[in-house]
Motif scaffolding. Structure first.
Motif, PDB file in Angstrom:
ATOM      1  N   PRO A 230       0.819  -1.217   0.000  1.00 40.37           N
ATOM      2  CA  PRO A 230       0.000   0.000   0.000  1.00 40.37           C
ATOM      3  C   PRO A 230       0.852   1.266   0.000  1.00 40.37           C
ATOM      4  CG  PRO A 230      -0.036  -1.080   2.152  1.00 40.37           C
ATOM      5  CD  PRO A 230       0.630  -2.029   1.215  1.00 40.37           C
ATOM      6  N   PHE A 231       0.416   2.248  -0.768  1.00 35.10           N
ATOM      7  CA  PHE A 231       1.057   3.566  -0.901  1.00 35.10           C
ATOM      8  C   PHE A 231       2.411   3.512  -1.609  1.00 35.10           C
ATOM      9  CE2 PHE A 231      -1.538   3.968   3.072  1.00 35.10           C
ATOM     10  CZ  PHE A 231      -2.531   4.771   2.533  1.00 35.10           C
ATOM     11  N   ALA A 235       2.369  -0.619  -6.058  1.00 35.69           N
ATOM     12  CA  ALA A 235       1.095  -1.164  -5.579  1.00 35.69           C
ATOM     13  C   ALA A 235       0.280  -1.747  -6.725  1.00 35.69           C
ATOM     14  CB  ALA A 235       0.304  -0.069  -4.866  1.00 35.69           C
ATOM     15  N   GLY A 311      -5.202   1.342   3.656  1.00 40.00           N
ATOM     16  CA  GLY A 311      -4.149   0.749   2.830  1.00 40.00           C
ATOM     17  C   GLY A 311      -4.648  -0.286   1.849  1.00 40.00           C
ATOM     18  N   ARG A 315      -3.500   1.588  -6.763  1.00 37.28           N
ATOM     19  CA  ARG A 315      -3.057   2.972  -6.991  1.00 37.28           C
ATOM     20  C   ARG A 315      -4.203   3.966  -6.800  1.00 37.28           C
ATOM     21  NH1 ARG A 315       1.071   2.443 -12.200  1.00 37.28           N
ATOM     22  NH2 ARG A 315       2.490   0.944 -11.203  1.00 37.28           N
ATOM     23  N   ASP A 318      -5.403   3.984  -2.978  1.00 40.35           N
ATOM     24  CA  ASP A 318      -4.340   4.576  -2.154  1.00 40.35           C
ATOM     25  C   ASP A 318      -4.284   6.091  -2.355  1.00 40.35           C
ATOM     26  OD1 ASP A 318      -3.680   2.093  -1.184  1.00 40.35           O
ATOM     27  OD2 ASP A 318      -1.825   1.891  -2.345  1.00 40.35           O
ATOM     28  N   GLU A 321      -7.106   7.729  -0.459  1.00 38.29           N
ATOM     29  CA  GLU A 321      -6.870   7.794   0.985  1.00 38.29           C
ATOM     30  C   GLU A 321      -5.790   8.808   1.322  1.00 38.29           C
ATOM     31  OE1 GLU A 321      -6.507   4.819   4.820  1.00 38.29           O
ATOM     32  OE2 GLU A 321      -5.865   4.052   2.863  1.00 38.29           O
TER      33      GLU A 321
END
Length: 412
Positions: A230-231, A235, A311, A315, A318, A321
């Motif tokens: 994640p991030f 990803a 998470g 793409r 993420d 968020e």
């Protein structure tokens, strides 16, 4: 330029009165069964992700999963024949949570049966049990299908089994919101305490690693054949896992009356939103969930010591968020961590396991790491190694596939 949303704190029923307290934790996770075993492995950065071993996964859209050790299922045969693995994992975690909270020790009860409630989160239900019985139906005939098929698959089966096993006859229920469900269950438990219930067994578990369950989940297109990052610029999706956490939430006055001198933390604020239809052009609901939870807790963004992020590992999600976090806290405005990189995403069990991590971080003064992420795609203060910190307030985020957004504020 980053736009920071101003949160106006307002008195709420929860800030005016004592927030409910968490007095017990039980954990069954891919990287540890039991609270202390799990937490030690988290702080050591030990992952529970591994190749599928329960069946030949050739052709399935995953290369690894987060599977819980079979030692988590030490239950009598009379229980195992009528329950799915998802329910049995919750029963194991509940036993630990109740011991941890000091409830029912030595066969003695501190409550009337009707003072105790059960609210759990569910996502896919008893899919492994159901697959086995369907196989029996088509291979041998209807007379070979277990009579327990009628209840074991049902998404409320775990709540029912916990209620029966522990004689908890207060308000019982189940919430279904995929990954967001664990936070929604805590929120529903908070509502039950407001109506006079004294203690609630709550949280969630998941066991969706059977062939049928993996096929169902793969339809969402969120799995990765690589790593769960994640991030990260690499990803490409998430790794599925099983397990979760069960918590004991109590009215503080009741907890104090029965002699509880120390609690793990308080549920101070909560909010939930739903994303608009894709393609509508309207903004997602995560930012509103965050600001709503902070307002419910009567806190400002500057009060938050850490965010346990959802998470998603894709793409697009993420980026959504990260934008919501920047909109509330500013760029790199708060430490962010995703310890589920060591367990995979656990659907109904994921958010409650994050809550358990928060409470242990508060207890020990350390932020757990996000493992594997080395090339950040977003301007975040991502915790990549255990970081000593005084954790007084934490924000937990969870997003369920299909548009669910939930945010929970926990305080020490």
């Amino acid at each position: 330029m980053t736009t920071v949303t101003t949160v106006t704190t307002v008195p709420t029923s929860e800030t005016a009165a004592a927030a409910p307290v968490i007095t017990g934790i039980g954990v069954v996770a891919p990287n540890g069964v039991g609270v202390e075993d799990f937490w030690a492995n988290v702080l050591a950065g030990r992952s529970g992700l591994a190749p599928v071993t329960r069946f030949d996964a050739t052709g399935y859209p995953v290369s690894q999963v987060g599977a819980v050790s079979d030692e988590a299922e030490s239950l009598p045969n009379r229980i195992t024949v009528q329950t799915d693995r998802w329910t049995r994992l919750a029963m194991t975690a509940t036993e630990e949570a109740l011991r941890n909270a000091g409830i029912g020790a030595g066969g003695e009860r501190d409550f009337d049966d009707y003072d105790l409630a059960v609210i759990t989160a569910s996502s896919s239900g008893g899919n492994e049990f159901g697959q086995r019985e369907i196989e029996r139906l088509w291979s041998a005939g209807p007379e070979y299908v277990s009579v327990y098929q009628s209840i074991a698959w049902f998404y409320a089966a775990t709540t029912g089994q916990l209620s029966i096993r522990h004689g908890m006859r207060g308000p019982c229920g189940v919430v279904v919101a995929e990954q967001a469900g664990g936070l929604d269950a805590l929120a529903q438990s908070r509502r039950m305490l407001r109506t006079g219930t004294k203690a609630v067994v709550t949280g969630g578990t998941e066991a969706a690693l059977s062939p049928y369950a993996l096929v169902c989940q793969s339809a969402g297109g969120q799995f990765t054949r690589g790593e769960y990052l994640p991030f990260d610029v690499r990803a490409s999706g998430h790794v599925p896992g099983e397990g979760g956490a069960i918590l004991v939430l109590e009215d503080e006055s009741s907890a104090r009356a029965r002699g509880v001198s120390e609690v793990y933390g308080r549920v101070a604020g909560y909010a939930a939103t739903f994303d608009p239809r894709p393609g509508s052009g309207r903004p997602g609901g995560l930012l509103r969930a965050i600001t709503g939870a902070l307002a419910d807790a009567g806190l400002r963004p500057s009060d938050v010591d850490v965010v346990f992020a959802d998470g998603a590992g894709t793409r697009e999600r993420d980026a959504e968020e990260a934008a919501a976090l920047a909109g509330v806290f500013g760029a790199r405005g708060v430490p962010v961590t995703v310890p589920k990189t060591m367990t995979g995403r656990l659907a109904a069990g994921g958010a409650s396991l994050d809550v358990a991590c928060v409470l242990l971080a508060m207890r020990d003064g350390v932020l757990p790491p996000t493992v594997g992420v080395t090339e950040l795609a977003h301007d975040l203060d991502l915790v990549s190694e255990p970081r000593p910190a005084r954790v007084r307030t934490a924000l937990v985020l969870a997003r369920g596939f299909g548009g669910f957004n939930s945010a929970l504020v926990l305080t020490r």
